[in-house]
Enzyme design. Structure first.
Site, PDB file in Angstrom:
ATOM      1  N   HIS A  37       0.839  -1.206   0.000  1.00  0.00           N
ATOM      2  CA  HIS A  37       0.000   0.000   0.000  1.00  0.00           C
ATOM      3  C   HIS A  37       0.874   1.256   0.000  1.00  0.00           C
ATOM      4  O   HIS A  37       0.589   2.237  -0.688  1.00  0.00           O
ATOM      5  CB  HIS A  37      -0.881   0.055   1.254  1.00  0.00           C
ATOM      6  N   GLN A  61     -17.953  -7.358  -0.554  1.00  0.00           N
ATOM      7  CA  GLN A  61     -17.037  -8.176  -1.353  1.00  0.00           C
ATOM      8  C   GLN A  61     -16.588  -9.447  -0.615  1.00  0.00           C
ATOM      9  O   GLN A  61     -15.747 -10.183  -1.108  1.00  0.00           O
ATOM     10  CB  GLN A  61     -15.844  -7.362  -1.836  1.00  0.00           C
ATOM     11  N   GLY A 145      -2.827  -2.277  -6.804  1.00  0.00           N
ATOM     12  CA  GLY A 145      -1.714  -3.228  -6.852  1.00  0.00           C
ATOM     13  C   GLY A 145      -1.963  -4.314  -7.891  1.00  0.00           C
ATOM     14  O   GLY A 145      -3.067  -4.849  -7.998  1.00  0.00           O
ATOM     15  N   GLN A 146      -0.920  -4.643  -8.629  1.00  0.00           N
ATOM     16  CA  GLN A 146      -1.013  -5.666  -9.681  1.00  0.00           C
ATOM     17  C   GLN A 146      -1.166  -7.071  -9.090  1.00  0.00           C
ATOM     18  O   GLN A 146      -1.516  -8.008  -9.795  1.00  0.00           O
ATOM     19  CB  GLN A 146       0.237  -5.569 -10.565  1.00  0.00           C
ATOM     20  N   GLN A 151      -8.782  -8.054 -10.313  1.00  0.00           N
ATOM     21  CA  GLN A 151      -9.468  -6.842  -9.834  1.00  0.00           C
ATOM     22  C   GLN A 151      -9.108  -5.641 -10.718  1.00  0.00           C
ATOM     23  O   GLN A 151      -9.976  -4.833 -11.078  1.00  0.00           O
ATOM     24  CB  GLN A 151      -9.067  -6.582  -8.379  1.00  0.00           C
ATOM     25  N   SER A 183       0.550  -8.995   1.528  1.00  0.00           N
ATOM     26  CA  SER A 183      -0.906  -9.029   1.603  1.00  0.00           C
ATOM     27  C   SER A 183      -1.301  -8.829   3.060  1.00  0.00           C
ATOM     28  O   SER A 183      -0.598  -9.319   3.967  1.00  0.00           O
ATOM     29  CB  SER A 183      -1.414 -10.393   1.123  1.00  0.00           C
ATOM     30  N   SER A 184      -2.402  -8.155   3.279  1.00  0.00           N
ATOM     31  CA  SER A 184      -2.877  -7.978   4.663  1.00  0.00           C
ATOM     32  C   SER A 184      -3.187  -9.326   5.285  1.00  0.00           C
ATOM     33  O   SER A 184      -3.162  -9.491   6.499  1.00  0.00           O
ATOM     34  CB  SER A 184      -4.130  -7.100   4.682  1.00  0.00           C
TER      35      SER A 184
HETATM   36  O1  PAF Z   1      -7.959  -4.235  -3.100  1.00  0.00           O
HETATM   37  C1  PAF Z   1      -8.614  -3.903  -2.087  1.00  0.00           C
HETATM   38  O2  PAF Z   1      -8.089  -3.686  -0.987  1.00  0.00           O
HETATM   39  C2  PAF Z   1     -10.130  -3.792  -2.209  1.00  0.00           C
HETATM   40  O3  PAF Z   1     -10.652  -4.757  -3.046  1.00  0.00           O
HETATM   41  C3  PAF Z   1     -10.603  -2.377  -2.616  1.00  0.00           C
HETATM   42  C4  PAF Z   1     -10.130  -2.026  -4.024  1.00  0.00           C
HETATM   43  C5  PAF Z   1     -10.085  -1.361  -1.625  1.00  0.00           C
HETATM   44  C6  PAF Z   1     -12.135  -2.329  -2.608  1.00  0.00           C
HETATM   45  O4  PAF Z   1     -12.665  -2.594  -1.347  1.00  0.00           O
END
Ligand code: PAF
Length: 261
Positions: A37, A61, A145-146, A151, A183-184
């Site tokens: 990030h 999501q 991010g790629q 997404q 990744s989180s």
């Molecule tokens: O990639 C993410 O963290 C999420 O899918 C996003 C783009 C912030 C949408 O909630």
């Protein structure tokens, strides 16, 4: 650094920026910020006059059996990282949906297959929240991010098809020194699981060096790796894309394949 929690206040601020023609860079996130990030934020900082980061764990999501409740929410740390990175505004709403919300955005090409199959409804939730965020923040440029390649493709298509006036920038995946893509969700991994996840990341890199049949090669290797359950391996858009389960944690990754010929 401003922190805004309401949709109305966010729209008031973006209207001011729009009137004065500011270049607004936007990094949408679900918080639990890591170096990936921060790389997006630094890129936005270098290219834009105003930098906005959103922090919102978007419920639409997540599937009913997914990790919405346990998704990490280290709010103070996230705000401190944003402040240190020179972010101008953090948009951190408690909720983005009215109780009778009934409108969703559906992209029907790139959202099919891969994570679209394993996580039904996931991309509809992503598409809806990202368009809402774009309408609230009105960014000039938005950074993704790629690592989340599918997404990126879905959002790029929505921006094109729905004429959203924003430039999308996909930023290469950031990896830890052991090769694991940041990744989180990595923080869910026990030390033993992390060892398996690192092997997974290494096999993906090795697979891209195979002369042919990279997907089949990687599938074979991953099936042999104890402690890991394969979700999918697929080539899409010139990238070798993979999702696996390590314990209760789902990890995705992808790497560009050298173009043949
Ligand atoms: O990639 C993410 O963290 C999420 O899918 C996003 C783009 C912030 C949408 O909630």
């Amino acid at each position: 650094m401003k922190v805004i929690g309401s949709m109305a206040a966010m729209q008031r601020q973006s209207a001011i920026w729009m009137r004065s023609g500011e270049v607004v860079g936007f990094v949408p996130t679900m918080g639990a910020l890591h170096e990936g990030h921060l790389t997006l934020i630094r890129r936005a900082r270098a290219e834009c006059r105003c930098v906005v980061v959103s922090i919102y764990v978007n419920p639409t999501q997540f599937g009913p059996k997914e990790d919405l409740a346990r998704y990490p929410r280290p709010r103070h740390r996230d705000l401190a990282l944003c402040r240190a990175a020179g972010v101008d505004l953090v948009f951190a709403p408690a909720n983005l949906y009215l109780p009778d919300h009934s409108t969703f955005v559906e992209e029907n090409h790139f959202s099919q297959g891969r994570c679209g199959t394993s996580r039904p409804g996931h991309f509809r939730g992503v598409a809806t929240v990202v368009l809402k965020l774009f309408n609230l923040v009105h960014p000039t440029r938005a950074y993704f991010g790629q690592k989340d390649a599918q997404q990126v493709d879905v959002i790029r298509r929505i921006v094109r098809d729905l004429n959203v006036p924003v430039k999308l920038i996909a930023v290469p995946t950031v990896r830890d020194s052991d090769g694991l893509a940041l990744s989180s969700r990595n923080r869910y991994l026990s030390p033993e699981e992390r060892t398996i996840a690192v092997k997974f990341a290494r096999l993906l890199q090795e697979a891209t060096k195979q002369k042919a049949n990279q997907a089949a090669w990687l599938r074979r290797q991953l099936k042999r790796l104890a402690g890991l359950r394969l979700d999918y391996v697929e080539i899409a858009g010139g990238r070798l894309c993979v999702a696996v389960w390590v314990g209760k944690t789902r990890l995705i990754d992808n790497e560009r394949l050298p173009s043949s010929g």
